[in-house]
Design a protein around this motif. Structure first.
Motif, PDB file in Angstrom:
ATOM      1  N   GLY A 280       0.886  -1.279   0.109  1.00  0.00           N
ATOM      2  CA  GLY A 280      -0.079   0.058  -0.081  1.00  0.00           C
ATOM      3  C   GLY A 280       0.921   1.026   0.011  1.00  0.00           C
ATOM      4  O   GLY A 280       1.958   1.332   0.785  1.00  0.00           O
ATOM      5  N   PRO A 281       0.450   2.288  -0.908  1.00  0.00           N
ATOM      6  CA  PRO A 281       1.197   3.459  -0.661  1.00  0.00           C
ATOM      7  C   PRO A 281       1.336   4.277   0.703  1.00  0.00           C
ATOM      8  O   PRO A 281       2.235   5.144   0.782  1.00  0.00           O
ATOM      9  CB  PRO A 281       0.546   4.240  -1.721  1.00  0.00           C
TER      10      PRO A 281
ATOM     11  N   ASP B 206       6.004   4.176  -6.167  1.00  0.00           N
ATOM     12  CA  ASP B 206       7.361   4.079  -5.331  1.00  0.00           C
ATOM     13  C   ASP B 206       8.221   3.434  -6.310  1.00  0.00           C
ATOM     14  O   ASP B 206       9.288   3.836  -6.033  1.00  0.00           O
ATOM     15  CB  ASP B 206       7.170   3.197  -4.268  1.00  0.00           C
ATOM     16  N   ALA B 207       7.986   2.734  -7.397  1.00  0.00           N
ATOM     17  CA  ALA B 207       8.743   2.149  -8.210  1.00  0.00           C
ATOM     18  C   ALA B 207       9.820   3.322  -8.831  1.00  0.00           C
ATOM     19  O   ALA B 207       9.014   4.202  -9.576  1.00  0.00           O
ATOM     20  CB  ALA B 207       8.089   1.422  -9.133  1.00  0.00           C
TER      21      ALA B 207
ATOM     22  N   TRP C  94      11.198   7.989  -1.953  1.00  0.00           N
ATOM     23  CA  TRP C  94      10.106   7.367  -1.324  1.00  0.00           C
ATOM     24  C   TRP C  94      10.491   6.055  -0.884  1.00  0.00           C
ATOM     25  O   TRP C  94      10.084   5.241   0.081  1.00  0.00           O
ATOM     26  CB  TRP C  94       8.914   7.226  -2.589  1.00  0.00           C
ATOM     27  N   LEU C  95      11.610   5.246  -1.670  1.00  0.00           N
ATOM     28  CA  LEU C  95      11.984   4.062  -1.326  1.00  0.00           C
ATOM     29  C   LEU C  95      12.684   3.996  -0.003  1.00  0.00           C
ATOM     30  O   LEU C  95      12.763   2.930   0.563  1.00  0.00           O
ATOM     31  CB  LEU C  95      12.410   3.242  -2.317  1.00  0.00           C
TER      32      LEU C  95
ATOM     33  N   ALA D  99      -1.622   4.197  -9.364  1.00  0.00           N
ATOM     34  CA  ALA D  99      -0.967   5.420  -9.848  1.00  0.00           C
ATOM     35  C   ALA D  99       0.596   5.415 -10.060  1.00  0.00           C
ATOM     36  O   ALA D  99       1.270   4.953  -9.107  1.00  0.00           O
ATOM     37  CB  ALA D  99      -1.349   6.616  -9.139  1.00  0.00           C
ATOM     38  N   ALA D 100       0.835   5.707 -11.433  1.00  0.00           N
ATOM     39  CA  ALA D 100       2.264   5.894 -11.613  1.00  0.00           C
ATOM     40  C   ALA D 100       2.793   7.184 -11.211  1.00  0.00           C
ATOM     41  O   ALA D 100       1.921   8.310 -11.281  1.00  0.00           O
ATOM     42  CB  ALA D 100       2.655   5.474 -12.984  1.00  0.00           C
ATOM     43  N   TYR D 101       3.956   7.523 -10.767  1.00  0.00           N
ATOM     44  CA  TYR D 101       4.488   8.835 -10.541  1.00  0.00           C
ATOM     45  C   TYR D 101       4.951   9.583 -11.690  1.00  0.00           C
ATOM     46  O   TYR D 101       5.691   9.147 -12.567  1.00  0.00           O
ATOM     47  CB  TYR D 101       5.964   8.730  -9.560  1.00  0.00           C
TER      48      TYR D 101
END
Length: 964
Positions: A235-236, A273-274, A279-280, A842-844
């Protein structure tokens, strides 16, 4: 029960906008005496408090190795992976559309071993597709025997364990039989074949508390407790709460009398996060503090890339046998370089993505205009303050046949957002979602039984009203859109009354906390205690009550002018409550970090990120290492977000400094953090400092002329903990600045101004005067900046000191990011990315928006850019490409033309991204004139009759930087 309330926290922070950014001041003794302060800008490291030996627990990845040489060892080894999760021997699994099975344990275990890693064997990847499609008991148990025997026969001595199943809460179908029976039988079969290799499970990805309690209770009773306990943190937001999840599980072990097991988080990080280093960093830090044994980056895109740490040269979706690093790679290389012991790090918060500052106040609830003849309506999400509607408890209690009907005008059909959801939680509920991945769908779930009505008409149109209704008559359930049946289930034996007394009844909200809120307007929400006929459903499109008399259980017309009460027009007194967003709360990106200390090399290393703006590292306990005398050398680096497909040239060296130890502690201020980037501080005794590997861009005030005759002041908020103030006989500092090339530079002055009023002062650059304004800072520091022109080689910059203290001057080549969405375009469309917690997939994109679909000959983007001096500039373009899987694997490029003003066109080539919505980068060099000009990116030259450049391109941003 009102949900999603914001938590108010107290913090000491100060900020100003425009050209000045203020660092947080230290809390006073009086403030500290009153109550503990949460400072969102401080990360505390205690080198003297070890957590464990460095083992790089979170350095692995799911399907990180594709085959021998995919990727090469030279790229794997620096990340010091501890464990990879891979498909089993003989796997037929085709991850994310691969043309052939990839990453078979028997093909990659030796690669993993050479690089110090173990391998988890994911047994259900014997099936070709995901979600898995069961092929019968005989196939499974015979397959398990073959897989385990093949592992034993291979000679592999680095098998971490056998993972029996993956995400069973949604990938196991009860029509196949009991999951627990399958677990028990498989567990015992493996133990017969291989008594020693650990068994891993249950690999849940949601409902941690309820799921783990049920599973572990069963496993204890049946004697099939896994040797390694696994789950996913995807989860984000919820995925970042791993410390509380681990604490819950450890308590469960105690409660059930289980000896402590190693924990494997064998998938972590959401799609957004990828590829995002900052964020990671949060995930790694929290995994380390939680004490998990292993953790793998999740697999969202293509295999054999260490989960988006690498991209193939030439881009595309094929094997990364000749890879290049993304910005994220360097984060994991820094992690891999840690030695000695992991040490205690205290962040501002250990949960979530943000720190929420302030006192939350609910926004007033509003109404909007509905359709003609239908009065008002309620807007949920988007620009409206309303978030969802809470209906009274047991509003559908006792119902057999029923109808729920309403008007809906979606602004977005976000997957799994609910038009309504009534129930008691995730085990008992009935909901209608606007999008299950294919379209509208109704579910009624009681325990393990789920009955559905799926629409065959896709999703609702956005921006216009549609009438939807769910009707149950006898055993027939029908889903209507605009009076037409779009889905039927003739075996709908469950009824709302089977759920028992419902306590969570919502319009626009879900029983699943990770699901997004509805972004739509709703009107005339009616519940009937009978199944309407098709004709009656159609009549509700003509007038609010049609021929039905109106909802006889509950009826919410939303015709009131405002307010949080939605009156029940049925006459039953079941008024609803409108929840609204909270105001008065500022969300600050959560700063995080992890650190190591090595007594052999007397070096401390800190990786940090996720925060934004100015922060401070407080590093304590350095006197527990040898060699730290009066000062410590600190060198700070950064790695930028380059997208999942953008190539990074390597970390950027930001600055170094000598910091005085005070009782074994130093304070290191770091300015201008970007939440998406990661940072790395290397701390050594001053006398053992390595050479600084980067160009010098920071010039300390205490090294300028005539600083030694001025007043040096001490402050933990200052670089090197010192700054300079004027004296009566001297009020100017002269800096000598070396520029690698002539051209435009960003000039920043770090200062303090405790006068309470703005101060102005001259800055002379090679004799050319510029006036700076220094806003008041109190006891803190701020940055004032402008752009100037420097000549190649030596430059003299004089800074007037009237009313201010100066910390340092920084001169870096001019750079500016131009967001595609801030330009003008033709033949494409704006996409604003919903980055809310519930939009899981969602992609960043930079700025959470991009311009999509440049493909036609007339499509183009026009971006104005202003530079202080003419010169040669590099444009780094963030983009994504469309195309088929075959084209991506063949590395078929896309293209555009680019020109400045009315100048000559030049070609721009885009290597394919592994998927659309994955961001890559390409760089071109241009000449820009002084002042403002327009950059145009087009598919063809309008003055020529040539064909458009190939492919479809989406544009995210253009970075403009002085070429150096």
């Amino acid at each position: 029960m009102m949900r999603r309330r914001l938590l108010a926290l107290t913090a000491t922070t100060a900020m100003i906008t425009a050209t000045a950014t203020v660092a947080a001041a230290l809390p006073s003794a009086a403030e500290e005496a009153e109550e503990p302060q949460i400072d969102p800008t401080v990360l505390t490291v205690d080198v003297s408090q070890p957590l464990k030996n460095v083992d790089h627990a979170a350095s692995g990845s799911l399907y990180g190795i594709g085959d021998e040489g995919w990727p090469p060892d030279e790229w794997i080894a620096p990340t010091s992976p501890k464990m990879f999760t891979q498909p089993p021997p003989g796997a037929t699994h085709l991850p994310n559309g691969e043309p052939e099975p990839v990453g078979d344990t028997l093909d990659v275990w030796e690669t993993a071993a050479r690089n110090g890693a173990t391998v988890t064997v994911r047994l259900p990847d014997i099936f070709p597709t995901f979600p898995y499609q069961w092929q019968g008991d005989d196939y499974w148990y015979a397959g398990v025997e073959k897989m385990v025997t093949a592992v034993q026969d291979s000679g592999a001595d680095n098998v971490y364990g056998y993972e029996i199943w993956n995400e069973p809460q949604w990938t196991w179908n009860d029509d196949w039989g009991s999951y627990f029976e399958m677990w028990d039988r498989t567990y015992r079969l493996i133990r017969e074949l291989d008594p020693d290799t650990p068994i891993i499970g249950p690999s849940y990805d949601r409902d941690y508390k309820a799921g783990l309690r049920e599973f572990m209770t069963h496993a204890v009773a049946s004697g099939t407790v896994p040797d390694i306990v696994s789950w996913h943190e995807l989860g984000p937001v919820e995925g970042l709460n791993v410390e509380s999840h681990v604490a819950f599980y450890r308590g469960l072990e105690t409660e059930l009398g289980i000896e402590p097991r190693p924990i494997s988080i064998n998938e972590y990080g959401s799609p957004r996060d990828a590829g995002v280093p900052g964020w990671l960093t949060r995930f790694i830090a929290r995994m380390e503090r939680a004490g998990v044994d292993t953790a793998n980056l999740a697999f969202w895109h293509k295999p054999g890339r260490l989960s988006d740490l690498l991209v193939p040269t030439g881009g595309g979706s094929g094997p990364a046998t000749d890879p290049q690093p993304t910005g994220n790679y360097w984060l994991f290389k820094w992690y891999g370089q840690m030695t000695g012991q992991m040490v205690e790090v205290t962040p501002p918060t250990n949960t979530g993505r943000y720190i929420e500052i302030g006192e939350p106040v609910p926004a007033p609830s509003t109404r909007i205009d509905g359709q003609d003849g239908f009065g008002g309506a309620l807007g949920l999400g988007g620009d409206d303050p309303n978030t969802y509607v809470e209906l009274p408890g047991d509003v559908v209690g006792g119902l057999g046949d029923f109808t729920v009907a309403t008007w809906v005008k979606p602004d977005a059909n976000t997957q799994w957002s609910r038009i309504f959801d009534f129930g008691t939680g995730t085990d008992n509920n009935m909901f209608l979602t606007v999008n299950d991945g294919a379209g509208l769908r109704f579910d009624l779930k009681v325990g393990d039984t789920v009955q559905q009505i799926a629409s065959d008409a896709g999703t609702l149109p956005t921006g216009q009203w549609s009438h939807v209704a769910v009707v149950k008559n006898g055993d027939t359930g029908t889903l209507y859109v605009d009076g037409e049946a779009v889905g039927v289930n003739d075996a709908m034996t469950l009824s709302p009354g089977d759920m028992g007394q419902t306590t969570q009844n919502w319009i626009g909200e879900s029983q699943y906390a990770a699901d997004p809120l509805l972004n739509a307007a709703v009107d005339e929400f009616q519940i009937f205690g009978r199944g309407l006929s098709g004709t009656e459903v159609q009549s509700l499109m003509d007038s609010p009550a049609g021929t039905t008399g109106g909802g006889d259980v509950a009826w919410y017309r939303f015709d009131e002018a405002e307010g949080t009460t939605a009156p029940d027009a049925s006459g039953n007194g079941r008024d609803a409550t409108v929840a609204t967003a909270m105001t008065g709360v500022e969300q600050i990106p959560a700063l995080e970090g992890f650190a190591s200390a090595d007594a052999e090399t007397n070096t401390a290393k800190v990786v940090f990120g996720g925060g934004e703006g100015d922060i401070r590292l407080d590093v304590q306990g350095l006197d527990s290492l040898r060699g730290f005398g009066r000062k410590a050398n600190v060198q700070v680096f950064t790695t930028e977000w380059t997208g999942t497909d953008g190539v990074s040239e390597g970390p950027v060296a930001l600055f170094e400094g000598a910091y005085r130890l005070d009782d074994g502690a130093i304070s290191v201020p770091v300015q201008g953090l970007k939440a998406t980037d990661a940072y790395y501080a290397v701390i050594t005794p001053e006398r053992d400092a390595p050479d600084f590997p980067g160009a010098v861009s920071r010039y300390e005030a205490e090294d300028a002329f005539p600083a030694r005759w001025l007043r040096d002041e001490d402050s933990p908020l200052a670089s090197d903990n010192e700054y300079v103030e004027a004296r009566p006989w001297a009020n100017e500092l002269l800096f000598t600045v070396d520029a690698p090339v002539a051209g435009a530079y960003d000039l920043a002055i770090r200062y303090t101004n405790d006068s309470g009023e703005a101060a102005t002062g001259d800055v002379r650059v090679n004799g050319q005067r510029t006036e700076f304004t220094y806003e008041p800072t109190g006891a803190a520091f701020a940055t004032a900046s402008t752009s100037v022109e420097l000549r190649e080689g030596r430059n003299w910059i004089a800074v007037e000191l009237d009313g201010i203290g100066v910390d340092y001057l920084e001169a870096t080549p001019f750079s500016e990011r131009l967001q595609a969405e801030d330009g003008e375009w033709t033949g494409a469309e704006l996409v604003e990315v919903d980055m809310s917690e519930g939009n899981f997939s969602a992609a960043y994109f930079s700025g959470a928006a991009y311009v999509r679909g440049f493909e036609g000959e007339d499509s183009n983007l026009r971006l104005p850019v202003t530079v202080p001096s003419a010169g040669t500039y590099e444009l780094t373009i963030g983009y994504s490409t469309a195309g088929t899987e075959e084209e991506r694997r063949a590395q078929i490029t896309s293209g555009q033309l680019l020109r400045v003003g009315d100048g000559e066109w030049q070609e721009v080539t885009y290597t394919p991204t592994q998927y659309r919505d994955m961001v890559g980068t390409t760089t071109v060099t241009v000449e820009l004139p002084e002042g403002t000009s327009v950059i145009t990116l087009a598919k063809s030259d309008p003055d020529q009759l040539d064909e458009p450049r190939p492919g479809t391109v989406d544009l995210d941003y253009v970075d403009v930087e002085l070429a150096h």
